[in-house]
Design a protein around this motif. Sequence first.
Motif, PDB file in Angstrom:
ATOM      1  N   ASP A   1       0.821  -1.213   0.000  1.00  0.00           N
ATOM      2  CA  ASP A   1       0.000   0.000   0.000  1.00  0.00           C
ATOM      3  C   ASP A   1       0.855   1.263   0.000  1.00  0.00           C
ATOM      4  OD1 ASP A   1      -2.505  -1.178  -0.057  1.00  0.00           O
ATOM      5  OD2 ASP A   1      -2.693  -1.284   2.121  1.00  0.00           O
ATOM      6  N   HIS A   2       2.021   1.199   0.654  1.00  0.00           N
ATOM      7  CA  HIS A   2       2.868   2.377   0.812  1.00  0.00           C
ATOM      8  C   HIS A   2       4.000   2.449  -0.208  1.00  0.00           C
ATOM      9  CE1 HIS A   2       0.699   2.457   4.590  1.00  0.00           C
ATOM     10  NE2 HIS A   2       1.162   3.654   4.827  1.00  0.00           N
ATOM     11  N   GLY A   3       4.056   1.514  -1.090  1.00  0.00           N
ATOM     12  CA  GLY A   3       5.088   1.514  -2.121  1.00  0.00           C
ATOM     13  C   GLY A   3       4.677   0.540  -3.200  1.00  0.00           C
ATOM     14  N   HIS A   4       5.575  -0.348  -3.554  1.00  0.00           N
ATOM     15  CA  HIS A   4       5.223  -1.394  -4.508  1.00  0.00           C
ATOM     16  C   HIS A   4       6.139  -2.580  -4.282  1.00  0.00           C
ATOM     17  CE1 HIS A   4       3.889  -3.482  -8.062  1.00  0.00           C
ATOM     18  NE2 HIS A   4       5.141  -3.587  -8.460  1.00  0.00           N
ATOM     19  N   ILE A   5       5.524  -3.755  -4.167  1.00  0.00           N
ATOM     20  CA  ILE A   5       6.268  -5.002  -4.060  1.00  0.00           C
ATOM     21  C   ILE A   5       5.957  -5.820  -5.304  1.00  0.00           C
ATOM     22  CG2 ILE A   5       6.614  -7.118  -2.720  1.00  0.00           C
ATOM     23  CD1 ILE A   5       5.765  -5.588  -0.253  1.00  0.00           C
ATOM     24  N   ALA A   6       6.982  -6.344  -5.955  1.00  0.00           N
ATOM     25  CA  ALA A   6       6.792  -7.114  -7.178  1.00  0.00           C
ATOM     26  C   ALA A   6       5.852  -8.287  -6.924  1.00  0.00           C
ATOM     27  CB  ALA A   6       8.134  -7.622  -7.693  1.00  0.00           C
ATOM     28  N   ALA A   7       5.064  -8.628  -7.935  1.00  0.00           N
ATOM     29  CA  ALA A   7       4.042  -9.666  -7.795  1.00  0.00           C
ATOM     30  C   ALA A   7       4.651 -10.992  -7.349  1.00  0.00           C
ATOM     31  CB  ALA A   7       3.299  -9.836  -9.110  1.00  0.00           C
ATOM     32  N   ARG A   8       5.851 -11.328  -7.839  1.00  0.00           N
ATOM     33  CA  ARG A   8       6.445 -12.626  -7.484  1.00  0.00           C
ATOM     34  C   ARG A   8       6.786 -12.693  -5.998  1.00  0.00           C
ATOM     35  NH1 ARG A   8      10.174  -9.790 -10.401  1.00  0.00           N
ATOM     36  NH2 ARG A   8      12.202  -9.351  -9.447  1.00  0.00           N
ATOM     37  N   TRP A   9       7.208 -11.559  -5.412  1.00  0.00           N
ATOM     38  CA  TRP A   9       7.545 -11.553  -3.985  1.00  0.00           C
ATOM     39  C   TRP A   9       6.278 -11.572  -3.130  1.00  0.00           C
ATOM     40  CZ3 TRP A   9      12.085 -13.223  -3.625  1.00  0.00           C
ATOM     41  CH2 TRP A   9      13.100 -12.815  -4.493  1.00  0.00           C
ATOM     42  N   ARG A  10       5.253 -10.895  -3.593  1.00  0.00           N
ATOM     43  CA  ARG A  10       3.970 -10.965  -2.886  1.00  0.00           C
ATOM     44  C   ARG A  10       3.448 -12.394  -2.871  1.00  0.00           C
ATOM     45  NH1 ARG A  10       2.444  -6.485  -6.035  1.00  0.00           N
ATOM     46  NH2 ARG A  10       0.819  -7.733  -7.051  1.00  0.00           N
ATOM     47  N   LEU A  11       3.527 -13.042  -4.033  1.00  0.00           N
ATOM     48  CA  LEU A  11       3.025 -14.415  -4.131  1.00  0.00           C
ATOM     49  C   LEU A  11       3.829 -15.361  -3.250  1.00  0.00           C
ATOM     50  CD1 LEU A  11       0.773 -15.862  -5.655  1.00  0.00           C
ATOM     51  CD2 LEU A  11       2.442 -16.461  -7.420  1.00  0.00           C
ATOM     52  N   LEU A  12       5.132 -15.150  -3.183  1.00  0.00           N
ATOM     53  CA  LEU A  12       5.966 -15.970  -2.305  1.00  0.00           C
ATOM     54  C   LEU A  12       5.528 -15.803  -0.850  1.00  0.00           C
ATOM     55  CD1 LEU A  12       8.425 -17.836  -1.960  1.00  0.00           C
ATOM     56  CD2 LEU A  12       9.856 -15.773  -1.788  1.00  0.00           C
TER      57      LEU A  12
END
Length: 338
Positions: free
Chosen positions: A92-103
Amino acid sequence: MSPWLIIPLAAALSLLLTGALRRYALVRSIIDIPNARSSHTVPTPRGGGVAIVLSFLLALPILATTGVLPWSAMWAMLGAGSGIAVLGFLDDHGHIAARWRLLGHFAASIWALYWLGGLPAISLFGLELELAWFGHALAVFYLVWMLNLYNFMDGIDGIASVEAICACLGACLLYWLGGFDSLIAAPLVLAMAVGGFLYWNFPPARIFMGDAGSGFLGIILGLFSLQAAWTSPKLLWVWLVLLGVFIVDATVTLIRRLLRGDKVYEAHRSHAYQFASRQYGRHLPVTVAVAVINLFWLLPLAACVVLWHMDGVLALIVAYVPLVLLAVRFHAGELEKP
């Protein structure tokens, strides 16, 4: 402390925290700015779902200490819920790559299933099936899908809150009527925590939930269903019926986008509820419609499973067929026409 005192306290804490988070978001300019993929037109503070997270997680050790929630379930929800909430807060406060979120989603799901004991035997047309390791792997993907679909469905004012409250209160009613009183406390506390937030999020919303709240609700609701299935296999189907509006809309939309070759991890506004909100020009009718479907269609079918021993799979099919037709009627997964 009486575990039942936690219920009003969770609602009050969530109400106050959401107001404080709204002021914080306004001061720090943590604002959701409308764009071409948004379903809202007014810049609105986001991140209010943190109030739900804190109100519920703070209650968990008290529920476990007083004996109304097993410690294994407490650790499952506390660990997985806090992990998903932190991941969503950072996104919400930045951006995390989709692959790291999924991990992170898979890690949280595996943690929770370790404490719950994996997937219990499931009832299928009168038979109880023990799926062993395949079932545990299936449960991991189920939790990951639940938290992501809840994130996808949190796109208009109040809809994610109303769905969570309807599912939790519906389950609590059926637990009480069916003699599963030991399962009531945690869903009831979550419903109250979401209720405190809904005061601020009801259309027109004064603050949005954000990924921290929506992902958290998705995985906790998924865990409620698995915890209940350990008590009675038919209760898994009860939860899947109660959550039918979100499961069907998100799944139909995903399938149609996959078949078209879209990049499914990219933001879009092609869910049925989003098309419906644009058709009616407001969010309120759609959010209210979700509550009506839950109350007058899904809850009675779930009650048939608990009280009159209707087969869970049959109830799921009966519940979902009209919802699939409704999703198609409102263009779920279709490209938006100019």
